[in-house]
Design a protein around this motif. Structure first.
Motif, short mmCIF file in Angstrom:
data_model
loop_
_atom_site.label_atom_id
_atom_site.label_comp_id
_atom_site.label_asym_id
_atom_site.label_seq_id
_atom_site.Cartn_x
_atom_site.Cartn_y
_atom_site.Cartn_z
N ILE A 13 -3.09 19.99 28.44
CA ILE A 13 -4.21 20.19 28.64
C ILE A 13 -5.20 18.96 27.63
O ILE A 13 -6.20 19.62 26.90
N THR A 14 -4.83 17.57 27.58
CA THR A 14 -5.55 16.74 26.81
C THR A 14 -7.05 16.69 27.48
O THR A 14 -7.20 16.53 28.60
N PRO A 15 -8.25 16.78 26.69
CA PRO A 15 -9.66 16.96 26.97
C PRO A 15 -9.33 15.44 27.65
O PRO A 15 -10.63 15.91 28.60
N TYR A 16 -9.35 14.79 27.23
CA TYR A 16 -9.65 13.37 27.53
C TYR A 16 -9.44 13.15 29.39
O TYR A 16 -9.86 12.22 30.03
N TYR A 17 -8.41 13.14 29.33
CA TYR A 17 -8.39 13.40 30.86
C TYR A 17 -8.70 14.25 31.44
O TYR A 17 -7.93 14.40 32.65
N PRO A 24 -11.38 15.66 34.59
CA PRO A 24 -11.90 15.17 36.32
C PRO A 24 -13.27 14.72 34.86
O PRO A 24 -13.76 15.44 34.62
N ASP A 25 -13.69 13.89 35.56
CA ASP A 25 -15.28 13.37 35.47
C ASP A 25 -15.88 14.09 35.89
O ASP A 25 -16.06 14.83 37.26
N GLY A 26 -17.07 14.78 35.31
CA GLY A 26 -18.30 15.38 35.65
C GLY A 26 -17.56 16.50 35.51
O GLY A 26 -18.74 17.80 35.47
N MET A 27 -16.73 17.16 34.26
CA MET A 27 -16.96 18.76 34.47
C MET A 27 -16.63 18.35 32.87
O MET A 27 -15.80 17.93 32.19
N SER A 28 -17.29 19.55 32.61
CA SER A 28 -17.61 19.61 31.27
C SER A 28 -16.35 20.34 30.32
O SER A 28 -15.15 20.92 31.10
N GLU A 29 -16.45 19.99 28.81
CA GLU A 29 -15.21 20.73 28.23
C GLU A 29 -15.10 22.44 28.25
O GLU A 29 -14.18 22.91 28.56
N SER A 30 -16.24 22.95 28.41
CA SER A 30 -16.03 24.12 28.53
C SER A 30 -15.41 24.93 30.10
O SER A 30 -15.00 25.84 30.06
N LEU A 78 -12.09 24.39 29.72
CA LEU A 78 -11.20 24.70 28.82
C LEU A 78 -10.98 26.49 29.64
O LEU A 78 -10.07 27.32 29.13
N GLU A 79 -12.46 26.60 30.50
CA GLU A 79 -12.12 27.97 31.38
C GLU A 79 -10.51 27.36 32.64
O GLU A 79 -9.43 28.48 33.01
N ALA A 80 -10.55 26.42 32.90
CA ALA A 80 -9.17 25.79 33.64
C ALA A 80 -8.16 26.05 33.17
O ALA A 80 -7.57 26.58 33.94
N LYS A 81 -7.96 25.45 31.62
CA LYS A 81 -6.46 25.71 31.09
C LYS A 81 -6.15 27.05 30.73
O LYS A 81 -4.73 27.22 31.22
N VAL A 82 -7.34 28.12 30.18
CA VAL A 82 -7.11 29.28 30.06
C VAL A 82 -6.32 29.99 31.48
O VAL A 82 -5.31 30.96 31.33
N ASN A 83 -7.29 29.57 32.97
CA ASN A 83 -6.99 30.23 34.16
C ASN A 83 -5.43 30.08 34.53
O ASN A 83 -4.36 30.65 34.53
N ASP A 84 -5.26 28.29 33.89
CA ASP A 84 -3.75 28.18 34.19
C ASP A 84 -2.71 28.96 33.29
O ASP A 84 -1.52 29.56 34.38
N GLN A 138 -12.08 23.59 22.26
CA GLN A 138 -12.13 25.37 20.84
C GLN A 138 -12.58 25.83 21.48
O GLN A 138 -12.83 26.65 22.94
N GLY A 139 -11.54 27.32 20.88
CA GLY A 139 -11.49 28.60 21.86
C GLY A 139 -10.57 28.59 22.81
O GLY A 139 -10.13 29.96 23.28
N TYR A 140 -9.49 27.11 22.69
CA TYR A 140 -8.38 27.69 24.26
C TYR A 140 -7.20 29.10 23.09
O TYR A 140 -7.42 29.77 24.24
#
Length: 484
Positions: A206-210, A212-218, A221-227, A259-261
């Motif tokens: 869940i490291t935001p630094y990594y 994908p290119d072009g993906m916003s932090e929001s 967040l959705e992708a990580k919650v969906n995981d 944020q919000g995770y």
């Protein structure tokens, strides 16, 4: 000024902590030989077994430690994330010594003690929601093990014997005992020891630094919650007992989720009858400016909180598992007379309770939480300035904790694949300069004692900057790295 290391002892007759400046009575060469021959150190690499060149740290005062050969080092890692009030606290040591003279031990299996009862009530007052039941352990690993065993015990009593799976995350660290290590997702710790793999499922990094290119932090967040939700549905909610999460993945490299995770993950858990364990072994007791960070910082009231480290500021090995009253009541209401057959010889240790009580007294008397909140902006500002160095790809942190990740190429965010000892190189150079850091492959983490001042923060980051520069110059000279 005499910079020789001092060694403290407690004078019970006069109730004073005596500090003497003296040289080691045993030859350092002989001590190193004994250490190499007879001590198996934590995380000992077999290639370095019998190493007789370790630094001997013999004393400490404030945020500094002294080595056996007289060097003073600023303790960047704060021991092991735990030295909140700093070294040489006469108040805390006196509290432990007085309790030791009064009662050095008692078994909590059939008896109790006033100090552990007071400490439990005090911790319950600090804890969020209805986490009012405290199970005392010997440290963070046993606190996590106890949390997992309680959840399995509860599900067995409630007639849900299949509901045992725990969801954790890549790069998480939850301890070294068998169940706790099973839940840890640090790849480098998985190579040579067995775990109960059938009990755990790991979510992706869940490291935001990594992201994908072009993906916003929001979107990240959705992708990580969906995981998390996808894992529960795939495994079956009737099979998943709990989700365990550090608010910040500390030993994984100080990874701060988007944020919000945590709030979103708690909502997912509630929908599917999955319990939420917040592992606050590192973030608890002031590291983020709160006694417990789960609700105050991240806006969640978990079902269980595990803690240790800062509970006694490292002066005594003690941990705790805080359990929701609701969970315990569920077991009581079954009227089955079930026994939670889990405990330790040193549960509710009176000297540990004395240390923790004195530690919390110091927190309150020195307004230490407010001090952390005041120091945090400057600490984080100096941390993020390190991104200006060519080898530093990412800096991340909250409160008085930070991680510095070095990369081969800032544009592609590649880790330093050619030299996985870059963290050790930085640590070596920093130690020569008078600073300890904690290396984790290509990352260094820092979490100094909470009493650190603004001037000492500057000292820490000034030394760290030079150490990183010297390590990158060394790598460049060896042809292992080139600035991008």
């Amino acid at each position: 000024m005499d910079e020789r290391p001092f060694f403290g002892y407690y004078d019970a007759t006069n109730h004073k902590l005596r500090q003497e400046q003296t040289m080691l009575k045993v030859d350092l060469h002989k001590l190193r030989h004994w250490d190499g021959e007879h001590v198996l150190h934590p995380w000992e690499n077999s290639d370095y077994a019998k190493d007789d060149q370790r630094t001997f740290i013999e004393s400490g005062q404030g945020i500094y430690v002294h080595t056996a050969d007289g060097q003073r080092l600023l303790d960047g890692p704060g021991g092991m994330w735990c030295m909140q009030i700093g070294y040489g606290s006469e108040t805390l040591v006196q509290a432990m010594a007085k309790q030791g003279m009064k009662l050095g031990y008692m078994s909590a299996f059939n008896n109790s003690n006033s100090l552990s009862a007071q400490l439990a009530a005090r911790m319950a007052a600090y804890s969020p929601g209805d986490l009012n039941t405290v199970f005392f352990t010997t440290g963070g690993s046993t606190a996590v093990d106890s949390a997992l065993r309680f959840i399995h015990y509860r599900n067995n009593v409630l007639g849900k014997p299949a509901k045992k799976k725990i969801i954790s995350r890549q790069k998480a660290y939850h301890g070294s005992t068998y169940l706790a290590s099973t839940m840890s997702g640090k790849e480098r710790d998985k190579g040579w020891l067995d775990q109960a793999d059938d009990l755990v499922h790991f979510l992706p990094d869940i490291t935001p630094y990594y992201r994908p290119d072009g993906m916003s932090e929001s979107d990240f967040l959705e992708a990580k919650v969906n995981d998390l939700e996808a894992a529960i549905l795939d495994l079956g909610a009737d099979q998943v007992a709990a989700f365990i999460a550090e608010p910040i993945l500390a030993s994984g490299g100080v990874i701060v989720p988007p944020q919000g995770y945590h709030q979103r993950c708690l909502e997912v858990c509630r929908r599917h009858d999955v319990l939420y364990i917040s592992d606050e072994v590192v973030t608890g007791f002031g590291r983020l400016g709160q006694v417990f960070a789960s609700e105050a910082v991240f806006g969640i009231v978990p079902d269980i909180i595990t803690c240790a480290k800062g509970l006694t500021s490292g002066y005594f090995p003690m941990g705790a598992t805080l359990i929701s009253d609701r969970l315990l009541q569920d077991v009581i209401d079954t009227n089955k007379g079930a026994t939670f057959a889990n405990g330790f010889t040193y549960s509710c240790h009176p000297i540990g309770a004395a240390a923790a009580m004195a530690n919390l007294d110091i927190f309150e008397q020195q307004d230490l939480l407010q001090h952390v909140q005041q120091m945090t902006p400057h600490f984080q500002q100096r941390l993020h300035q390190l991104r200006e160095l060519p080898i530093v790809g990412d800096t991340r942190g909250m409160g008085l904790m930070g991680g510095i990740e070095c990369v081969a190429d800032k544009h592609s965010r590649n880790p330093l694949q050619l030299d996985k000892t870059v963290g050790e190189r930085i640590d070596t150079h920093c130690q020569a300069l008078g600073l300890l850091v904690r290396p984790i492959i290509n990352t260094c983490v820092i979490s100094p004692p909470l009493i650190i001042t603004r001037e000492q923060i500057n000292e820490l980051f000034d030394l760290l900057t030079v150490g990183i520069q010297r390590a990158s110059d060394e790598l460049q000279a060896e042809g292992l790295w080139q600035p991008s």
